[in-house]
Design a protein around this motif. Structure first.
Motif, PDB file in Angstrom:
ATOM      1  N   LEU A  23       0.833  -1.204   0.000  1.00 60.98           N
ATOM      2  CA  LEU A  23       0.000   0.000   0.000  1.00 60.98           C
ATOM      3  C   LEU A  23       0.875   1.264   0.000  1.00 60.98           C
ATOM      4  O   LEU A  23       0.659   2.185  -0.789  1.00 60.98           O
ATOM      5  CB  LEU A  23      -0.909  -0.014   1.224  1.00 60.98           C
ATOM      6  CG  LEU A  23      -1.860   1.189   1.377  1.00 60.98           C
ATOM      7  CD1 LEU A  23      -2.852   1.239   0.229  1.00 60.98           C
ATOM      8  CD2 LEU A  23      -2.601   1.120   2.701  1.00 60.98           C
ATOM      9  N   ILE A  24       1.867   1.273   0.895  1.00 63.68           N
ATOM     10  CA  ILE A  24       2.714   2.465   0.994  1.00 63.68           C
ATOM     11  C   ILE A  24       3.466   2.691  -0.314  1.00 63.68           C
ATOM     12  O   ILE A  24       3.517   3.808  -0.851  1.00 63.68           O
ATOM     13  CB  ILE A  24       3.704   2.327   2.164  1.00 63.68           C
ATOM     14  CG1 ILE A  24       2.940   2.304   3.489  1.00 63.68           C
ATOM     15  CG2 ILE A  24       4.709   3.471   2.161  1.00 63.68           C
ATOM     16  CD1 ILE A  24       3.804   2.050   4.698  1.00 63.68           C
ATOM     17  N   ILE A  25       4.026   1.602  -0.865  1.00 55.41           N
ATOM     18  CA  ILE A  25       4.783   1.744  -2.110  1.00 55.41           C
ATOM     19  C   ILE A  25       3.869   2.237  -3.222  1.00 55.41           C
ATOM     20  O   ILE A  25       4.207   3.145  -3.991  1.00 55.41           O
ATOM     21  CB  ILE A  25       5.456   0.411  -2.477  1.00 55.41           C
ATOM     22  CG1 ILE A  25       6.510   0.064  -1.422  1.00 55.41           C
ATOM     23  CG2 ILE A  25       6.088   0.479  -3.859  1.00 55.41           C
ATOM     24  CD1 ILE A  25       7.062  -1.339  -1.529  1.00 55.41           C
ATOM     25  N   GLY A  26       2.638   1.661  -3.260  1.00 53.21           N
ATOM     26  CA  GLY A  26       1.683   2.074  -4.290  1.00 53.21           C
ATOM     27  C   GLY A  26       1.348   3.550  -4.176  1.00 53.21           C
ATOM     28  O   GLY A  26       1.348   4.291  -5.168  1.00 53.21           O
ATOM     29  N   LEU A  27       1.091   4.006  -2.937  1.00 53.75           N
ATOM     30  CA  LEU A  27       0.754   5.413  -2.726  1.00 53.75           C
ATOM     31  C   LEU A  27       1.908   6.310  -3.159  1.00 53.75           C
ATOM     32  O   LEU A  27       1.712   7.315  -3.859  1.00 53.75           O
ATOM     33  CB  LEU A  27       0.447   5.667  -1.240  1.00 53.75           C
ATOM     34  CG  LEU A  27      -0.867   5.104  -0.693  1.00 53.75           C
ATOM     35  CD1 LEU A  27      -0.999   5.413   0.787  1.00 53.75           C
ATOM     36  CD2 LEU A  27      -2.060   5.676  -1.455  1.00 53.75           C
ATOM     37  N   ALA A  28       3.117   5.915  -2.737  1.00 49.98           N
ATOM     38  CA  ALA A  28       4.280   6.737  -3.066  1.00 49.98           C
ATOM     39  C   ALA A  28       4.452   6.817  -4.583  1.00 49.98           C
ATOM     40  O   ALA A  28       4.678   7.892  -5.149  1.00 49.98           O
ATOM     41  CB  ALA A  28       5.526   6.144  -2.422  1.00 49.98           C
ATOM     42  N   LEU A  29       4.302   5.666  -5.227  1.00 51.34           N
ATOM     43  CA  LEU A  29       4.459   5.611  -6.694  1.00 51.34           C
ATOM     44  C   LEU A  29       3.436   6.515  -7.365  1.00 51.34           C
ATOM     45  O   LEU A  29       3.763   7.298  -8.272  1.00 51.34           O
ATOM     46  CB  LEU A  29       4.265   4.163  -7.160  1.00 51.34           C
ATOM     47  CG  LEU A  29       5.157   3.714  -8.303  1.00 51.34           C
ATOM     48  CD1 LEU A  29       6.600   3.642  -7.831  1.00 51.34           C
ATOM     49  CD2 LEU A  29       4.693   2.369  -8.836  1.00 51.34           C
ATOM     50  N   GLY A  30       2.197   6.429  -6.885  1.00 54.19           N
ATOM     51  CA  GLY A  30       1.128   7.227  -7.458  1.00 54.19           C
ATOM     52  C   GLY A  30       1.402   8.718  -7.314  1.00 54.19           C
ATOM     53  O   GLY A  30       1.173   9.498  -8.224  1.00 54.19           O
ATOM     54  N   LEU A  31       1.921   9.097  -6.137  1.00 50.81           N
ATOM     55  CA  LEU A  31       2.175  10.518  -5.892  1.00 50.81           C
ATOM     56  C   LEU A  31       3.337  11.018  -6.739  1.00 50.81           C
ATOM     57  O   LEU A  31       3.298  12.109  -7.301  1.00 50.81           O
ATOM     58  CB  LEU A  31       2.463  10.752  -4.409  1.00 50.81           C
ATOM     59  CG  LEU A  31       1.230  10.776  -3.510  1.00 50.81           C
ATOM     60  CD1 LEU A  31       1.637  10.901  -2.065  1.00 50.81           C
ATOM     61  CD2 LEU A  31       0.302  11.917  -3.910  1.00 50.81           C
ATOM     62  N   VAL A  32       4.386  10.203  -6.831  1.00 53.70           N
ATOM     63  CA  VAL A  32       5.576  10.637  -7.554  1.00 53.70           C
ATOM     64  C   VAL A  32       5.281  10.761  -9.044  1.00 53.70           C
ATOM     65  O   VAL A  32       5.602  11.756  -9.692  1.00 53.70           O
ATOM     66  CB  VAL A  32       6.742   9.664  -7.304  1.00 53.70           C
ATOM     67  CG1 VAL A  32       7.915   9.981  -8.228  1.00 53.70           C
ATOM     68  CG2 VAL A  32       7.177   9.749  -5.854  1.00 53.70           C
TER      69      VAL A  32
END
Lengths: 223, 682
Positions: B533-542
């Protein structure tokens, strides 16, 4: 604008903040103080400990006082409904002090029996403060105008945000009761600390729901 | 941890026990429970405490008696507060005893010497104190009788008369007179003195009752019923006044003599007190050694001992036993053969981190084979503490207090040393956070000196508004419709990011732990989902593609449902949907960093505003009042928020951080170790 001067509504917000939170803190400190008096009767050297535990439920009243001062003297130009919302948020969430008083009273009792448990009792007693902190958080966000000109943070909708986090903050009373039980359990078996924390944090879920809705309202994404 | 087992010839056993005790690296296991097993019981029999324990205990009792005596005569030591704030370490006495018998004979001769000098004085002191007590009681009684100007010798029963002297409650006196005259046919006399207030705070009247001897029993019974308190004056002569003078003189004499004896005893205390403390410690150590024998098992000529030894000390302990037993001992080292919860755990951290073990232990020491989270606590704890207190002046104050506790009080208490060290570091973190946010006693500079630090480049963020670096003209960044253009939102964003990072670290550690112990599936279900989840969120934001975030969230919710189903069927699967709010709650909980940061600065500001108001509106003494408000207000704010920052920082670790990977509940390693405060062996 409802009144010519936004501070007229702001004063109501300040009154609510310091009034309701003061009520909560008073009751909480009273509960803890009663237990403190009992402990001191048995062992007068525990006076300092009693004072520390009684201080915990007083922070809510301080937050109420802080927000009142902020409304009246610092953020005088904030939107009028934001002031009311901030007052309601801090005030109602300050009622969590009642729960904190219950937890502190149990914590004090446990420490009177066994000094080693002081740190653990402190951690449990401080749990129900989360709700008050959320209330303070929303109040500050409203007053500072973090969300700019969002309808949710400048119109009467801001009162909704305050109500959301404020009433959800009453979950602190339940949390205090759980925390009091968990202190008892930990006093009997120090290994119960971890699991006790998990149980005691459960009632916080609803405070988080309240905080979430408050933030969504303030963002004004539904308009 | 390793299990160490040794069999030692009985005559060498004492030396082995002594050396192990000095070394303090082994936790002894009680073999008694094993001996209930018939197989073991066939080989070993339980062992009783070493024979010298009786002498040691007797000497200990005697030593304690002398110490108590000296404590009672020493009174308050001078410079009590100074000593309390800056305790001096007791100098350690070098001792060299190679057996319990040597300690015992040393103790005997020392105590004999002390007794020779002290006993007579102590007995005399005791006698004098009793005498003074008696005299004082008599004095009190005689004072009640002061009004009777008669020779006390005459107030005694004669051949035909019965006389009783005493006190009676004021409200009973009339009734008593009536009763007495009726039962004695008027052949009685009650003489009253002036009413007095007794030490129990009751109003009573001193009376002398005279009647014929034959009425003695009747009158006596009546007196008892009305609460008569008899005063014993049978062997006194002269009037009460004369007696009082004499008694006072006697008391003065006794007290003079007592002072004299006390000062002699104080001299003796100076001479012997330390030596007795040393002896006390030596005897305690011998006692512990003697008692340790109950842990061993024995055969006809050997003892067997069993204990836990940390892996890195195994060779040292083994060598010690072999050396001390001079070849008459066998040592065996094995892997732990007991369930994990029975194996003790020793936290082993480098020195700069060691004091933080206290925080880990406050939660629960790790289970055997569980990761020790102490090192992971340190950076988070300090950063959170700094952010929550955020005031350079408060931070400086905290650093000073921490240093004081660490360096001064810490000399004699390990707990104080640890907490002092932690507070010092927390204070430094607070100073840094205070400088970053421009908090110096809140907005003191602006309120009283008119210097607004947020208009200058000396403060990065303003927790209550705009600063030189972050303002509407120069927003930090834009997130969708929200622009990060003021302090609070910047700190909020920072708090949440720090929170996510903190949780991420916890999750990674937990993932690794689970992967090693329980395999990929458990690791993925417990921690992997949230990492995803965290990686997905970070990826989405970046990458700024919202679909990635959406897809991750949906995937995670589905995974939670699957996990719930695997755990307990349909119902748990439905509850699984809620798991994501739990995680969200964990993240949002870090928002308290902003709230507490604001609370400190805000309350400091409230104090400043009040002080300014008072200073400006009250003439002449206004400045003084303002100073008092400032002092009390800031002290209060510092204490409240300093405490709050400490506990909330702990809470973030105990609830949010530990929740991802740590359970705890191990047994702490408690070595068999001689506690030496006044003595040293090398």
């Amino acid at each position: 604008m409802v009144f010519d001067n936004p501070l007229l509504l702001g004063a109501i917000g300040a009154g609510l903040a310091v009034g309701i939170a003061g009520f909560g803190s008073g009751v909480g400190a009273g509960i803890a103080g009663a237990s403190g008096a009992g402990v001191i009767a048995e062992d007068p050297s525990k006076f300092g400990t009693a004072i520390v535990f009684q201080a915990l439920p007083q922070t809510q009243g301080l937050y109420g006082f802080l927000v009142a001062i902020l409304i009246l003297f610092v953020f005088k130009n904030a939107p009028e409904w934001a002031m009311v919302g901030a007052g309601v948020a801090t005030g109602l969430a300050g009622l969590s002090a009642i729960g904190q008083g219950i937890a502190s009273s149990a914590g004090l009792g446990a420490v009177a029996e066994d000094e080693k448990i002081f740190g653990k009792a402190m951690v449990f007693s401080v749990l129900p403060e989360t709700q008050a902190i959320y209330g303070l958080l929303v109040a500050i966000l409203l007053l500072v105008g973090v969300f700019g000109n969002s309808l949710g943070a400048t119109t009467i909708a801001a009162l909704g945000a305050g109500l959301a986090v404020g009433f959800a903050g009453l979950s602190g009373i339940g949390q205090g009761i759980t925390a009091a039980g968990a202190i008892g359990a930990t006093a009997r078996d120090p290994d119960a600390m971890g699991k006790g924390l998990v149980l005691a944090v459960m009632p916080e879920t609803f405070a988080i729901f309240g905080l979430l809705i408050a933030i969504l309202i303030m963002l004004g994404i539904m308009f | 941890m390793k299990k160490l087992r040794a069999v030692v010839l009985d005559e060498k056993m004492d030396k082995v026990v002594r050396e192990l005790h000095e070394e303090g690296l082994i936790e002894l296991c009680d073999l008694a429970s094993k001996l209930e097993d018939s197989e073991w019981a066939g080989l070993l029999s339980p062992s009783s405490p070493a024979p010298y324990i009786r002498d040691v205990s007797a000497l200990l009792i005697k030593t304690n008696r002398f110490l108590d005596l000296f404590d009672s005569v020493k009174g308050e030591e001078k410079g009590g507060l100074k000593e309390l704030l800056n305790p001096t370490l007791p100098p350690k006495e070098k001792v060299n005893f190679s057996s319990a018998d040597e300690v015992i004979s040393y103790g005997r001769s020392l105590l004999e010497e002390v007794e020779g000098e002290v006993k007579e004085l102590a007995d005399r002191l005791n006698h004098l104190e009793n005498k003074i007590n008696n005299l004082q009681q008599l004095k009190r009684y005689l004072e009640y009788l002061k009004d009777f100007q008669v020779d006390l010798e005459h107030l005694k029963s004669g051949p035909y008369t019965y006389v009783a002297v005493g006190l009676i409650p004021e409200d009973k006196i009339a009734q008593l007179k009536e009763k007495l005259s009726s039962i004695t046919d008027n052949l009685s006399e009650v003489v009253e003195g002036k009413p007095v207030v007794t030490t129990e705070n009751e109003r009573k009247v001193p009376v002398v009752v005279v009647t014929l001897k034959e009425y003695r029993d009747k009158v006596g019974g009546e007196l008892r019923r009305s609460g008569f308190e008899r005063i014993e004056i049978s062997n006194l002569k002269g009037t009460p006044g004369e007696n009082l003078e004499r008694i006072e003189r006697e008391i003065r004499e006794c007290e003079k003599e007592r002072e004299n004896i006390l000062s002699k005893l104080r001299e003796l205390a100076k001479k012997w007190y330390r030596k007795l403390l040393v002896l006390h410690e030596l005897l305690e150590i011998e006692k512990e050694r003697a008692e340790s024998y109950t842990y061993y098992g024995r055969t006809e000529r050997t003892y067997m001992l069993e204990g836990w030894v940390p892996e890195k000390y195994v060779d040292r302990v083994k060598n010690t036993i072999e050396r001390a037993s001079e070849g008459c001992g066998v040592v065996e080292v094995k892997e732990p053969d007991e369930p994990e919860e029975k194996i003790p755990v020793m936290l082993d951290n480098p020195k700069p981190v060691k004091p933080f073990e206290m925080l880990t232990e406050m939660f629960a020491p790790p289970k055997y084979n569980e990761i020790d989270p102490t090192l992971l606590i340190v950076p988070g704890f300090l950063i959170f503490y700094g952010i929550m207190l955020t005031d350079a002046v408060y931070g400086l104050l905290l650093t000073l207090i921490g240093l004081f506790v660490w360096k001064k009080l810490g000399k004699v208490s390990e707990g104080a040393r640890n907490i002092g060290y932690i507070l010092t570091l927390a204070g430094i973190a607070t100073v840094i956070a205070g400088i970053v946010t421009g908090g110096y006693l809140g907005d003191f500079l602006k309120e009283f000196l008119g210097f607004d630090i947020y208009k200058t480049p000396f403060a990065l963020v303003n927790p209550l508004g705009e600063s030189f670096y972050i303002n509407e003209v120069r927003p930090l960044l834009k997130l969708g419709s929200i622009s990060v253009d003021n302090g609070p939102i910047a700190i909020l964003l920072f708090s949440i990011l720090v929170g996510i990072l903190h949780l991420f670290i916890g999750l990674v550690v937990g993932f690794k732990e689970n992967l090693e112990k329980k395999g990929f599936k458990e690791a993925f279900l417990n921690q992997g989902i949230w990492l995803l989840l965290i990686i997905g969120l970070a990826l989405g934001l970046v990458t700024n593609i919202p679909y990635i975030i959406l897809a991750t969230v949906v995937l995670v919710v589905l995974l939670c449902i699957v996990r719930g189903y695997m755990k307990g069927g349909i119902l748990d699967a439905m509850l699984g949907v809620m798991d994501i709010t739990g995680f969200l709650g964990n993240v949002l909980s870090y928002a308290r960093l902003l709230a507490l940061c604001l609370a400190t600065g805000g309350l400091a500001m409230a104090v400043n505003i009040m002080a300014k108001l008072i200073g400006d509106s009250v003439p002449v003494i206004g400045i003084l009042l303002a100073l008092i408000v400032l002092l009390i207000g800031h002290t209060f704010n510092f204490v409240m928020n300093g405490l709050g920052a400490f506990i909330h920082s702990l809470r973030l670790h105990y609830v949010e951080f530990f929740g991802q990977f740590y359970e705890g509940g191990g047994k702490k390693f408690q070595p068999f170790k001689a506690r030496r405060e006044y003595t040293t062996v090398n």
